[in-house]
Scaffold this motif. Structure first.
Motif, short mmCIF file in Angstrom:
data_model
loop_
_atom_site.label_atom_id
_atom_site.label_comp_id
_atom_site.label_asym_id
_atom_site.label_seq_id
_atom_site.Cartn_x
_atom_site.Cartn_y
_atom_site.Cartn_z
N GLY A 175 0.77 -1.23 0.00
CA GLY A 175 0.00 0.00 0.00
C GLY A 175 0.81 1.28 0.00
O GLY A 175 0.23 2.37 0.00
N VAL A 176 2.13 1.18 -0.01
CA VAL A 176 2.99 2.37 0.01
C VAL A 176 3.41 2.70 -1.42
O VAL A 176 4.04 1.87 -2.08
N PRO A 177 3.10 3.89 -1.92
CA PRO A 177 3.48 4.24 -3.29
C PRO A 177 5.00 4.18 -3.49
O PRO A 177 5.77 4.52 -2.59
N ALA A 178 5.40 3.73 -4.66
CA ALA A 178 6.82 3.66 -5.00
C ALA A 178 7.02 4.19 -6.42
O ALA A 178 6.13 4.08 -7.26
N PHE A 179 8.19 4.74 -6.65
CA PHE A 179 8.50 5.33 -7.95
C PHE A 179 9.87 4.83 -8.41
O PHE A 179 10.76 4.58 -7.59
N THR A 180 10.02 4.71 -9.71
CA THR A 180 11.32 4.37 -10.27
C THR A 180 11.50 5.11 -11.58
O THR A 180 10.54 5.67 -12.13
N VAL A 181 12.72 5.14 -12.06
CA VAL A 181 13.05 5.79 -13.32
C VAL A 181 13.18 4.71 -14.39
O VAL A 181 13.20 3.52 -14.08
N PRO A 182 13.24 5.08 -15.67
CA PRO A 182 13.40 4.06 -16.72
C PRO A 182 14.59 3.15 -16.45
O PRO A 182 15.69 3.61 -16.12
N GLN A 183 14.35 1.86 -16.56
CA GLN A 183 15.36 0.83 -16.34
C GLN A 183 15.37 -0.11 -17.55
O GLN A 183 14.41 -0.14 -18.32
N PRO A 184 16.42 -0.91 -17.71
CA PRO A 184 16.38 -1.96 -18.75
C PRO A 184 15.17 -2.88 -18.53
O PRO A 184 14.70 -3.04 -17.40
N ASP A 185 14.69 -3.49 -19.59
CA ASP A 185 13.46 -4.28 -19.53
C ASP A 185 13.49 -5.36 -18.46
O ASP A 185 12.52 -5.52 -17.70
N GLY A 186 14.59 -6.12 -18.39
CA GLY A 186 14.66 -7.22 -17.42
C GLY A 186 14.54 -6.75 -15.98
O GLY A 186 13.66 -7.21 -15.24
N PRO A 187 15.40 -5.84 -15.53
CA PRO A 187 15.29 -5.34 -14.16
C PRO A 187 13.96 -4.65 -13.88
O PRO A 187 13.42 -4.78 -12.77
N LEU A 188 13.41 -3.94 -14.87
CA LEU A 188 12.13 -3.26 -14.65
C LEU A 188 11.02 -4.28 -14.42
O LEU A 188 10.14 -4.08 -13.58
N ALA A 189 11.07 -5.39 -15.15
CA ALA A 189 10.07 -6.44 -14.97
C ALA A 189 10.17 -7.04 -13.57
O ALA A 189 9.16 -7.35 -12.93
N VAL A 190 11.40 -7.20 -13.07
CA VAL A 190 11.59 -7.74 -11.72
C VAL A 190 11.03 -6.77 -10.68
O VAL A 190 10.35 -7.19 -9.73
N LEU A 191 11.29 -5.49 -10.84
CA LEU A 191 10.74 -4.50 -9.91
C LEU A 191 9.22 -4.54 -9.91
O LEU A 191 8.57 -4.47 -8.85
N ARG A 192 8.63 -4.66 -11.09
CA ARG A 192 7.17 -4.72 -11.19
C ARG A 192 6.63 -5.95 -10.47
O ARG A 192 5.64 -5.87 -9.72
N GLU A 193 7.28 -7.10 -10.66
CA GLU A 193 6.83 -8.33 -10.01
C GLU A 193 6.95 -8.23 -8.50
O GLU A 193 6.07 -8.68 -7.76
N ARG A 194 8.05 -7.64 -8.03
CA ARG A 194 8.24 -7.48 -6.59
C ARG A 194 7.15 -6.59 -6.00
O ARG A 194 6.65 -6.84 -4.91
N ALA A 195 6.80 -5.54 -6.73
CA ALA A 195 5.76 -4.63 -6.26
C ALA A 195 4.40 -5.33 -6.23
O ALA A 195 3.62 -5.18 -5.27
N GLU A 196 4.11 -6.12 -7.25
CA GLU A 196 2.83 -6.83 -7.30
C GLU A 196 2.71 -7.85 -6.17
O GLU A 196 1.62 -8.06 -5.64
#
Length: 277
Positions: free
Chosen positions: A52-73
């Motif tokens: 429930g805590v908002p998080a922000f990130t900057v553009p990342q390579p596709d692979g690491p960005l997908a991992v961040l998205r999965e961790r957030a989900e």
């Protein structure tokens, strides 16, 4: 509060309910602890996400960005992608950054989103007028709000100082360029900043000196640190005394200090003893 190393097992996780979280541009660092791929490092960084805590990130390579998205989900953390600083400047005066270097624009974009979110969640006024958002080109994450930075936000970016990061100090004919870059990507950004800074300098005989140090598990053999084909006018002086005559004849000497925060800190103490008091 800045995480020490990584995120998943960092002591800052003692804060169970932060107001907002942010992940800046990822790089290969502390690989013995965080993993030897960007995806493994992204998994560690995503350990700061909270339900429930908002998080922000900057553009990342596709692979690491997908991992961040999965961790957030996995923890039901709303994760947003920061729009570029250009989007926040559109139709308004350009933002002035106290920290030089093109890569600092990415950091500034993240800082503005974190500041606005914090103010909003604390029911503060002056969070910046919203503008029409443009869709995310990456489509992996929803885009964070596009808003007009307020005057205090502009002043904060303009007045920011960070000793040892894209810092220039003039001492007579010597100009010192200090940056604690210590990953491949940050060293590349440091080199771009150094080149841009030199382009603004006047002509005349000059000497460029590199003071570099690599510590820990970092590989000094990385291609980014090599010079495969040195320029014709490049003179190598492994012993300082052998280049003394060249330095004496130069109208200007530009010294780039990078590769290690320990090295930059030591040089700063010599250039400005008041920092160690």
């Amino acid at each position: 509060m800045e995480v020490g190393i990584g995120g998943a097992y960092d002591c800052t996780n003692i804060v169970r309910k932060p107001v907002v979280c942010g992940v800046s541009a990822l790089g290969m660092d502390h690989t013995s602890l965080l993993g030897d791929t960007m995806e493994k490092i992204a998994w560690q960084k995503g350990g700061i996400f909270k339900r429930g805590v908002p998080a922000f990130t900057v553009p990342q390579p596709d692979g690491p960005l997908a991992v961040l998205r999965e961790r957030a989900e996995q923890v039901s953390c709303p994760l947003y992608l920061c729009p570029p600083l250009d989007a926040l400047e559109d139709g308004a005066p350009p933002l002035t950054l106290g920290l030089e270097g093109e890569h600092q624009r990415s950091n500034a974009a993240l800082a503005l989103q974190l500041a606005r979110c914090w103010l909003q969640r604390k029911d503060r006024h002056g969070i910046g007028e919203l503008r029409v958002s443009r869709p995310s080109l990456l489509c992996q994450l929803p885009l964070a709000p596009v808003f007009q930075p307020t005057a205090p936000m502009r002043h904060g970016l303009r007045d920011t100082e960070w000793p040892g990061r894209t810092q220039m100090l003039c001492r007579g004919p010597l100009t010192w360029y200090l940056d604690g870059a210590h990953t491949c990507s940050s060293v590349q950004a440091c080199v771009r900043w150094f080149r841009q800074a030199l382009q603004r300098r006047k002509g005349g005989p000059e000497v460029r000196v590199l003071l570099f140090n690599s510590t820990g598990d970092r590989d000094g053999r990385d291609p980014v640190l090599q010079t495969p084909s040195p320029p014709r006018d490049l003179l190598s002086h492994p012993v300082a005394s052998s280049g003394a005559s060249v330095l004496r004849e130069a109208a200007a000497v530009h010294v780039l200090v990078t590769g290690s925060l320990h090295l930059v800190g030591g040089v700063l103490k010599l250039l400005d003893p008041s920092l160690s008091q």
